[in-house]
Scaffold this motif. Structure first.
Motif, PDB file in Angstrom:
ATOM      1  N   ILE A   1      -1.090  -6.760  -0.064  1.00 14.68           N
ATOM      2  CA  ILE A   1      -2.444  -6.998  -0.558  1.00 14.68           C
ATOM      3  C   ILE A   1      -2.337  -7.527  -1.979  1.00 14.68           C
ATOM      4  O   ILE A   1      -1.321  -7.336  -2.664  1.00 14.68           O
ATOM      5  CB  ILE A   1      -3.306  -5.718  -0.521  1.00 14.68           C
ATOM      6  N   TYR A   2      -3.368  -8.217  -2.402  1.00 13.36           N
ATOM      7  CA  TYR A   2      -3.384  -8.800  -3.747  1.00 13.36           C
ATOM      8  C   TYR A   2      -4.339  -7.973  -4.592  1.00 13.36           C
ATOM      9  O   TYR A   2      -5.560  -8.049  -4.412  1.00 13.36           O
ATOM     10  CB  TYR A   2      -3.833 -10.252  -3.673  1.00 13.36           C
ATOM     11  N   PHE A   5      -6.077  -8.268   3.202  1.00 14.82           N
ATOM     12  CA  PHE A   5      -4.641  -8.523   3.062  1.00 14.82           C
ATOM     13  C   PHE A   5      -4.379 -10.010   2.972  1.00 14.82           C
ATOM     14  O   PHE A   5      -5.232 -10.847   3.275  1.00 14.82           O
ATOM     15  CB  PHE A   5      -3.847  -7.882   4.206  1.00 14.82           C
ATOM     16  N   GLU A   6      -3.172 -10.355   2.551  1.00 14.66           N
ATOM     17  CA  GLU A   6      -2.802 -11.742   2.309  1.00 14.66           C
ATOM     18  C   GLU A   6      -2.495 -12.462   3.611  1.00 14.66           C
ATOM     19  O   GLU A   6      -1.896 -11.898   4.522  1.00 14.66           O
ATOM     20  CB  GLU A   6      -1.563 -11.804   1.404  1.00 14.66           C
ATOM     21  N   LEU A  35      -5.165   0.452  -8.572  1.00 11.76           N
ATOM     22  CA  LEU A  35      -5.053   1.019  -7.234  1.00 11.76           C
ATOM     23  C   LEU A  35      -4.480   2.433  -7.286  1.00 11.76           C
ATOM     24  O   LEU A  35      -4.923   3.327  -6.553  1.00 11.76           O
ATOM     25  CB  LEU A  35      -4.171   0.110  -6.372  1.00 11.76           C
ATOM     26  N   LYS A  36      -3.488   2.634  -8.172  1.00  8.34           N
ATOM     27  CA  LYS A  36      -2.945   3.987  -8.351  1.00  8.34           C
ATOM     28  C   LYS A  36      -4.028   4.944  -8.826  1.00  8.34           C
ATOM     29  O   LYS A  36      -4.121   6.086  -8.360  1.00  8.34           O
ATOM     30  CB  LYS A  36      -1.802   3.958  -9.368  1.00  8.34           C
ATOM     31  N   ILE A  94       0.828  -1.207   0.000  1.00 10.30           N
ATOM     32  CA  ILE A  94       0.000   0.000   0.000  1.00 10.30           C
ATOM     33  C   ILE A  94       0.864   1.259   0.000  1.00 10.30           C
ATOM     34  O   ILE A  94       0.612   2.216  -0.740  1.00 10.30           O
ATOM     35  CB  ILE A  94      -0.943  -0.005   1.217  1.00 10.30           C
ATOM     36  N   LYS A  95       1.874   1.280   0.833  1.00  8.30           N
ATOM     37  CA  LYS A  95       2.703   2.487   0.975  1.00  8.30           C
ATOM     38  C   LYS A  95       3.373   2.851  -0.344  1.00  8.30           C
ATOM     39  O   LYS A  95       3.439   4.035  -0.715  1.00  8.30           O
ATOM     40  CB  LYS A  95       3.747   2.279   2.072  1.00  8.30           C
ATOM     41  N   GLU A  96       3.882   1.852  -1.082  1.00  8.34           N
ATOM     42  CA  GLU A  96       4.556   2.128  -2.353  1.00  8.34           C
ATOM     43  C   GLU A  96       3.592   2.747  -3.361  1.00  8.34           C
ATOM     44  O   GLU A  96       3.952   3.686  -4.081  1.00  8.34           O
ATOM     45  CB  GLU A  96       5.155   0.832  -2.908  1.00  8.34           C
ATOM     46  N   VAL A  97       2.358   2.221  -3.403  1.00  8.18           N
ATOM     47  CA  VAL A  97       1.379   2.741  -4.356  1.00  8.18           C
ATOM     48  C   VAL A  97       1.032   4.193  -4.036  1.00  8.18           C
ATOM     49  O   VAL A  97       0.993   5.060  -4.927  1.00  8.18           O
ATOM     50  CB  VAL A  97       0.105   1.865  -4.343  1.00  8.18           C
ATOM     51  N   ILE A  98       0.789   4.481  -2.756  1.00  6.23           N
ATOM     52  CA  ILE A  98       0.403   5.845  -2.374  1.00  6.23           C
ATOM     53  C   ILE A  98       1.577   6.807  -2.558  1.00  6.23           C
ATOM     54  O   ILE A  98       1.401   7.950  -3.025  1.00  6.23           O
ATOM     55  CB  ILE A  98      -0.110   5.862  -0.923  1.00  6.23           C
ATOM     56  N   ASP A  99       2.799   6.368  -2.219  1.00  5.69           N
ATOM     57  CA  ASP A  99       3.972   7.235  -2.412  1.00  5.69           C
ATOM     58  C   ASP A  99       4.157   7.601  -3.879  1.00  5.69           C
ATOM     59  O   ASP A  99       4.454   8.761  -4.211  1.00  5.69           O
ATOM     60  CB  ASP A  99       5.227   6.544  -1.878  1.00  5.69           C
ATOM     61  N   SER A 100       4.002   6.630  -4.767  1.00  5.70           N
ATOM     62  CA  SER A 100       4.158   6.916  -6.205  1.00  5.70           C
ATOM     63  C   SER A 100       3.059   7.852  -6.706  1.00  5.70           C
ATOM     64  O   SER A 100       3.287   8.655  -7.617  1.00  5.70           O
ATOM     65  CB  SER A 100       4.151   5.607  -6.993  1.00  5.70           C
TER      66      SER A 100
END
Length: 731
Positions: free
Chosen positions: A611-612, A718-719, A618-619, A578-584
């Motif tokens: 998460i899957y 989440f997985e 998501l972005k 999640i953090k990587e998606v929101i940061d980008s």
């Protein structure tokens, strides 16, 4: 020292042997019924105690006490029955009966004291071990002379017993001392007992023992047995007095399952039936004989009249008796049985529109009916568990219940009792759930859940009849889960079909719009751009032409969003942080936020599980939400992005909060509808696309808004580790 022989011989003398044609006197009827009742009651209690597992030391001693009382009543019963059946004294039968009676009455005082002191030690009263041994020797020392007397009796030295008949009173004194000491120990235990029912029971025992001690002392020590008319009955009550503490104990066993003893009600009714038969034989039959001798009334005719009346009034007597027994003895178990039956009916007739609400009601109703402190319904999902009940907020993973699940892997329909389970791993998992009993919930012989029952509020166990009902309720829960799944699948398919029809119609409309609108717009845009090139840069029409180009681009964007909404989603899902998606996403939007002097605060931990999901989708979701927040937030405002792990529900919750003016309450319900917008330049498709893409990821979104801002809340599963085959979901 059971030099009780003199009193024993006296008791049997006053009973005597009667002629077959002579009706039994009242005291003889009372004596034989009393000893029969005492024999049956104490045999049942001794068997009940013997069946208990994990008995304490005090319970072992208590069992021997009950056996000694049973021996006293059994010996007297055998003596009286042999006299009635054979109309004479049979020496071999009476010899055995006397030996059993002597052994029972002789050990009774010592066992009574030993039992009381054992309970005293187990309830926190401590003394030195050496002193405990001395007390134990003192308790059983009077038994030694008794053993010598029994030996003489077995050798048929009757004269020895007669010679020592003057020692009856010392034995009675010893018996009274044992009763008084045990009574005051019961009173001490009552003061230190936590449960109200236990206090009542111990005080009842206290008063019963005091009463028996006073009564026996008056009858034997103070020569009350020599009083005319009532002396014989005083002796009889003294002989039967040992039954009264057992009646009190049985009452608390039936009414409260005291000390975790459980008796089926059928035993009690069988016992009452036997008493009624005895009353008929020794009551109606003997009364008919008496009337025939006294008043020359034909006994058979009178007996027939009594029997006919008994048959006629039997339904009324039965109904009144059942109400009385329910009120006195079985009010708790009967109410529990009624409530559980009602609950079973509710489960079987529920429309199953909201299965979670139904199961919450089931857990609440069981708790109310059984007075259990902790009840939990654990539902086994694909790769997680859902807990409904007292431990719903506890973090318990599927792996924590591996051994319980393995126990039920064969599909065996049986409850787990923590006091009877031998597997230490299963016991540990039951303790984690605070469960004393576990009932499996099967769907097509596959374990879908477990119903966990803890301790009762009063410390009493679940009645055995209620255990059967709870197993039936667990089966009904399994059936409800199966029906609910079928209903959910049907509703899902119906919604999907309706959605597909809408998307199909929208797709056709979008294609038509794209063909009918985009082509002319492209031509208009090309002509306008050509006009711009032909005119000088400072020409007054350049500004108007730029406006036309901007509006054409806006129309193209609307058409593209319409096509995107109608387009079927792809299946490009992968493991995502999640953090990587929101940061980008913030890399793109931070510039616009700084231009408007808006602070974006991102509070997301790196430790959140994966998460899957479709990373690109998501972005787009977060881009839409954060961009909307920037547009809704005034200058010098702030936007907060938070993510928290919700382990009990197995999802990550993301919140995007702005400090804008909020959304009107009448618009909150329509915010995700296609083409609904509160912006002057909006298309009304952005949040619809967001919701659709999240649903494709099995995630949910909802909005909360007030005058201080708006919060969009997203719950994304989440997985977890994959479950074992055959557990939870089908392979």
């Amino acid at each position: 020292m059971p030099f009780f022989k003199e009193l024993y011989i006296f008791c049997h003398t006053f009973i005597g042997i009667k002629s077959p044609n002579t009706p039994m006197p009242l005291y003889e009827i009372i004596s034989i019924i009393g000893f029969i009742v005492g024999t049956i009651l104490h045999i049942v209690l001794s068997v009940l105690i013997g069946q208990r597992r994990h008995k304490k030391r005090s319970e072992f001693i208590f069992q021997f006490l009950v056996i000694s009382v049973a021996m006293w009543h059994l010996g007297n019963t055998v003596y009286l029955f042999s006299s009635i059946l054979f109309d004479k004294n049979l020496f071999p039968v009476n010899f055995i009966a006397d030996a059993i009676s002597y052994a029972g009455i002789g050990l009774m005082p010592s066992l009574l004291l030993h039992t009381a002191i054992s309970f005293l030690y187990e309830n926190g009263f401590t003394i030195r071990r050496s002193l405990q041994k001395l007390i134990l020797i003192a308790i059983y020392f009077p038994v030694l002379p008794f053993s010598f007397v029994i030996k003489k009796f077995i050798r048929l030295e009757e004269s020895y017993l007669v010679a020592h008949s003057q020692l009856v009173k010392p034995f009675i004194v010893w018996l009274i001392v044992a009763l008084l000491i045990s009574a005051y120990i019961s009173k001490w235990l009552a003061k230190n007992a936590e449960e109200k029912e236990e206090q009542k029971f111990l005080m009842a025992i206290f008063w019963v023992l005091i009463t028996i001690a006073v009564f026996i002392g008056f009858t034997v020590i103070l020569e009350g047995r020599k009083i005319a008319y009532i002396g014989d009955y005083l002796v009889l009550v003294s002989m039967l007095s040992s039954i009264f503490p057992s009646i009190v104990f049985s009452y608390y066993v039936y009414r409260y399952n005291y000390m975790e003893f459980v008796l089926r009600r059928s035993i009690f009714y069988s016992f009452l039936t036997f008493v009624i038969i005895c009353l008929y034989y020794f009551g109606i039959k003997q009364f008919s004989k008496f009337m025939e001798i006294k008043y020359a009334i034909h006994s058979k005719t009178l007996e027939a009249v009594f029997v006919i009346n008994l048959v006629f009034w039997f339904p009324t007597i039965k109904e009144k008796s059942q109400k009385l027994f329910r009120k006195i003895l079985f009010f708790r178990s009967s109410d529990t049985e009624y409530l559980l039956n009602e609950l079973n009916h509710v489960i079987s007739t529920d429309p199953l529109v909201n299965i979670t609400a139904l199961l919450e009601n089931v857990v609440f109703s069981i708790k109310k009916a059984t007075s259990i402190k902790t009840i939990n319904l654990v539902l086994i999902k694909k790769n997680r568990i859902q807990i409904i009940g007292d431990k719903k907020n506890d973090v318990i993973a599927l792996a924590n219940l591996h051994n319980i699940i393995q126990f039920y892997s064969s599909g065996e329909l049986v409850e787990l009792n923590r006091y009877e389970v031998k597997d230490a791993a299963v016991i540990s998992e039951m303790r984690l759930l605070e469960a004393i009993f576990i009932f499996p919930v099967f769907v097509k012989r596959r374990l879908k859940g477990i119903l966990c029952m803890g301790r009762a509020k009063r410390g009493m166990p679940i009645a055995s009849d209620n255990l059967d009902q709870l197993m039936i309720i667990a089966n009904e829960i399994g059936s409800a889960l199966e029906k609910s799944k079928i209903i959910e699948e049907k509703l899902f398919l119906e919604r999907k079909m309706l959605e597909n029809e809408k998307l199909s119609s929208l797709g056709r409309l979008s294609t038509s719009v794209a063909h009918e609108v985009k082509n002319p717009l492209s031509s208009i845009k090309a002509i306008v751009q050509a006009m711009c090139e032909d005119l000088e840069k400072e020409h007054p029409l350049q500004k108007d032409l730029d406006i036309i180009v901007g509006e054409i681009d806006r129309l193209n964007k609307v058409v593209n969003q319409l096509l995107l909404y109608a387009k079927p989603s792809g299946n490009m899902q992968e493991h995502v942080k999640i953090k990587e998606v929101i940061d980008s996403t913030l890399v793109v939007l931070n510039h616009e936020a700084r231009q408007n002097n808006i602070a974006i605060l991102c509070n997301i931990s790196e430790a959140l599980p994966l998460i899957y999901a479709d990373k690109a989708a998501l972005k787009e979701v977060f881009f839409n939400l954060i961009h909307n927040a920037i547009q809704a937030t005034p200058p010098n405002g702030k936007i907060s992005i938070d993510a928290d792990l919700i382990p009990t529900k197995h999802f990550i919750q993301i919140k995007v909060t702005d400090t804008g003016h909020g959304i009107p309450q009448d618009s909150l319900q329509k915010i995700f509808d296609p083409f609904f917008t509160t912006k002057q330049t909006g298309t009304g498709l952005g949040l619809s696309v967001v919701k659709k893409k999240l649903e494709d990821m099995h995630a949910t979104i909802h909005v909360e808004s007030n005058g201080d801002g708006t919060t969009f809340v997203i719950d994304v599963p989440f997985e977890q580790m994959q479950p074992q085959a055959g557990i939870g979901e089908d392979k």
